[in-house]
Scaffold this motif. Sequence first.
Motif, PDB file in Angstrom:
ATOM      1  N   TYR A 171      69.753  30.376  37.618  1.00  0.00           N
ATOM      2  CA  TYR A 171      69.547  29.248  36.711  1.00  0.00           C
ATOM      3  C   TYR A 171      68.070  29.125  36.352  1.00  0.00           C
ATOM      4  O   TYR A 171      67.710  28.918  35.192  1.00  0.00           O
ATOM      5  CB  TYR A 171      70.050  27.969  37.376  1.00  0.00           C
ATOM      6  N   CYS A 185      81.565  27.292  27.617  1.00  0.00           N
ATOM      7  CA  CYS A 185      80.297  27.928  27.262  1.00  0.00           C
ATOM      8  C   CYS A 185      79.525  28.266  28.531  1.00  0.00           C
ATOM      9  O   CYS A 185      79.459  27.457  29.460  1.00  0.00           O
ATOM     10  CB  CYS A 185      79.485  26.986  26.374  1.00  0.00           C
ATOM     11  N   ASN A 186      78.921  29.437  28.576  1.00  0.00           N
ATOM     12  CA  ASN A 186      78.181  29.825  29.776  1.00  0.00           C
ATOM     13  C   ASN A 186      76.751  29.291  29.784  1.00  0.00           C
ATOM     14  O   ASN A 186      76.015  29.495  30.747  1.00  0.00           O
ATOM     15  CB  ASN A 186      78.176  31.351  29.935  1.00  0.00           C
ATOM     16  N   ASP A 187      76.350  28.614  28.729  1.00  0.00           N
ATOM     17  CA  ASP A 187      75.002  28.038  28.668  1.00  0.00           C
ATOM     18  C   ASP A 187      75.046  26.795  27.796  1.00  0.00           C
ATOM     19  O   ASP A 187      74.476  26.750  26.713  1.00  0.00           O
ATOM     20  CB  ASP A 187      74.021  29.064  28.115  1.00  0.00           C
ATOM     21  N   LEU A 188      75.711  25.759  28.281  1.00  0.00           N
ATOM     22  CA  LEU A 188      75.897  24.543  27.492  1.00  0.00           C
ATOM     23  C   LEU A 188      74.570  23.856  27.216  1.00  0.00           C
ATOM     24  O   LEU A 188      74.366  23.302  26.131  1.00  0.00           O
ATOM     25  CB  LEU A 188      76.843  23.595  28.230  1.00  0.00           C
ATOM     26  N   LYS A 232      68.213  22.723  25.189  1.00  0.00           N
ATOM     27  CA  LYS A 232      68.909  23.112  26.408  1.00  0.00           C
ATOM     28  C   LYS A 232      68.073  22.800  27.645  1.00  0.00           C
ATOM     29  O   LYS A 232      68.605  22.582  28.737  1.00  0.00           O
ATOM     30  CB  LYS A 232      69.275  24.595  26.358  1.00  0.00           C
ATOM     31  N   ASP A 288      79.569  21.221  34.031  1.00  0.00           N
ATOM     32  CA  ASP A 288      79.083  22.512  34.517  1.00  0.00           C
ATOM     33  C   ASP A 288      79.210  23.557  33.416  1.00  0.00           C
ATOM     34  O   ASP A 288      80.062  23.461  32.520  1.00  0.00           O
ATOM     35  CB  ASP A 288      79.908  22.943  35.739  1.00  0.00           C
ATOM     36  N   ASP A 289      78.358  24.571  33.471  1.00  0.00           N
ATOM     37  CA  ASP A 289      78.514  25.729  32.591  1.00  0.00           C
ATOM     38  C   ASP A 289      79.720  26.541  33.033  1.00  0.00           C
ATOM     39  O   ASP A 289      80.120  26.507  34.203  1.00  0.00           O
ATOM     40  CB  ASP A 289      77.254  26.603  32.623  1.00  0.00           C
ATOM     41  N   GLY A 294      75.175  18.901  27.561  1.00  0.00           N
ATOM     42  CA  GLY A 294      75.958  18.623  28.755  1.00  0.00           C
ATOM     43  C   GLY A 294      75.906  17.154  29.151  1.00  0.00           C
ATOM     44  O   GLY A 294      76.932  16.543  29.470  1.00  0.00           O
ATOM     45  N   GLY A 349      74.274  23.671  36.504  1.00  0.00           N
ATOM     46  CA  GLY A 349      74.350  25.011  35.941  1.00  0.00           C
ATOM     47  C   GLY A 349      74.870  25.973  36.994  1.00  0.00           C
ATOM     48  O   GLY A 349      74.083  26.674  37.642  1.00  0.00           O
ATOM     49  N   ARG A 350      76.178  25.948  37.202  1.00  0.00           N
ATOM     50  CA  ARG A 350      76.860  26.818  38.169  1.00  0.00           C
ATOM     51  C   ARG A 350      76.355  26.575  39.592  1.00  0.00           C
ATOM     52  O   ARG A 350      76.144  27.494  40.371  1.00  0.00           O
ATOM     53  CB  ARG A 350      76.688  28.294  37.788  1.00  0.00           C
ATOM     54  N   SER A 380      82.712  23.858  31.375  1.00  0.00           N
ATOM     55  CA  SER A 380      82.693  24.161  29.947  1.00  0.00           C
ATOM     56  C   SER A 380      83.177  25.587  29.683  1.00  0.00           C
ATOM     57  O   SER A 380      83.112  26.458  30.553  1.00  0.00           O
ATOM     58  CB  SER A 380      81.271  23.980  29.409  1.00  0.00           C
TER      59      SER A 380
END
Length: 438
Positions: free
Chosen positions: A393, A211-214, A338, A184-185, A219, A157-158, A209
């Motif tokens: 995160y 999407c900023n919150d896959l 998630k 990765d997001d 994922g 996540g980033r 991705s």
Amino acid sequence: TNFQSITNTSIIQLGFVPCENAPRFKLINLENPVDVSYWLQIRHPTVSDQSPLCLTPIELNKDSEWQPTGSPLLGSSVALTNCWQNSSTLEFIEESMFLKKMWTLTLPLSESDSESSCTFSACGANRPVHQIIPLPPDQVEMCEDLASCITVVTKTGRRPLQVIRLAKSIRDHLGADLPMVVIDDGPDDYPPEVKAELAKFPKMTYFISSCNDLGIGEGRNLGVSMVKTKYFLQLDDDSLLTEASSTSTLMELVKILDTTDATLVGGSSHINQRFAFFMEFGMVDDMPSLSYYPGSCKNANWTIPGYPGCVRCELTTNVFLAKTQDILETGGWSNELKTIEHKDFFLRLKAADKKVAFCHEFIVRNGHNEKGIDLLGLGKEFNGGKSYGKRPYNQKRYYRSALMNRRFENKWNIQNVIEVEEKQLPNWVQSRIVLESL
């Protein structure tokens, strides 16, 4: 959340009972207030000037008054209310997809469950625990080279710098790189300094991705779908290989998958070596519940034939080697989770009669408290930054954990998850083990 389909079949499955004398309403609009959810707006046909109403889950507040809730429990009441963006949203899916997602709740009950109090729908996942057995010789295909058999799958996540640190530990302890698929997001790319470090690992596919919150579930599913090898090694981005996760110990896990009918072989985390256990659905205090027994796999000690350091299990840590095709066939993780995805993943394997082993001698260190950026020497300007540190995160994960817990409970038709501390093997595990003739 649990209102995922409004066809007749699924309404009955979710427990809605139509009332003969209830007022009739008509659909006047279907709006999309957020990316993946909808409002179902309705109005009484004889009241033209009435404001649109929405179907909304409700709960009692501390003053015993009904109010909309964005995190309903299984069996929560629903009502027609004003439309609330956080509470009145629904997810629409096709009936066939709904039934496919809920297959774990359609399994028949075993004879022992039918005679007990475990009669709610998830009890069908209480499968007999069959021992892992050797494959017939003509089905054995031995892996000679780790890089040709294993792909590492990591959802981040980033946190590309944690991923780089993980890749370095793989290279250092295995003596070579393994193919890696990192999800990765997004949607933003990284600066040249970070991309240059990622480029030092040519066997790594780093997918960002849109999407900023896959989410972890979706994922990981995406990552496994990109794997070309027969096995994949699941590792979190803050994992680090150690002397206890070297080539020889990893080959032990590979040989189990090569030579037996096991689907997955899990390892240990240095911070929690009891996180390997059996699970059971049942009624606890008159509530449908999931109970789990930390350390029960090691206590049971159903050793895998030929592998004295490995035992039969049902759930292990997030450090595991798995057969790619088996995981694809069972659907992998639940996309809607998630976070809080771990027990759900292994329950799906349990329901599908897939066999899990646990090898406590394969140990990976969890480096979540270490500053990977300092280890890389890329400079303090990246350390703990908005896009690369762990804090953003964790904040995201914390604020939605309650929602994901409820979503997990709703998905399995339970109201409680209970950790049972027992030093001895639970009796129900002994009664379920089925020893195969070898």
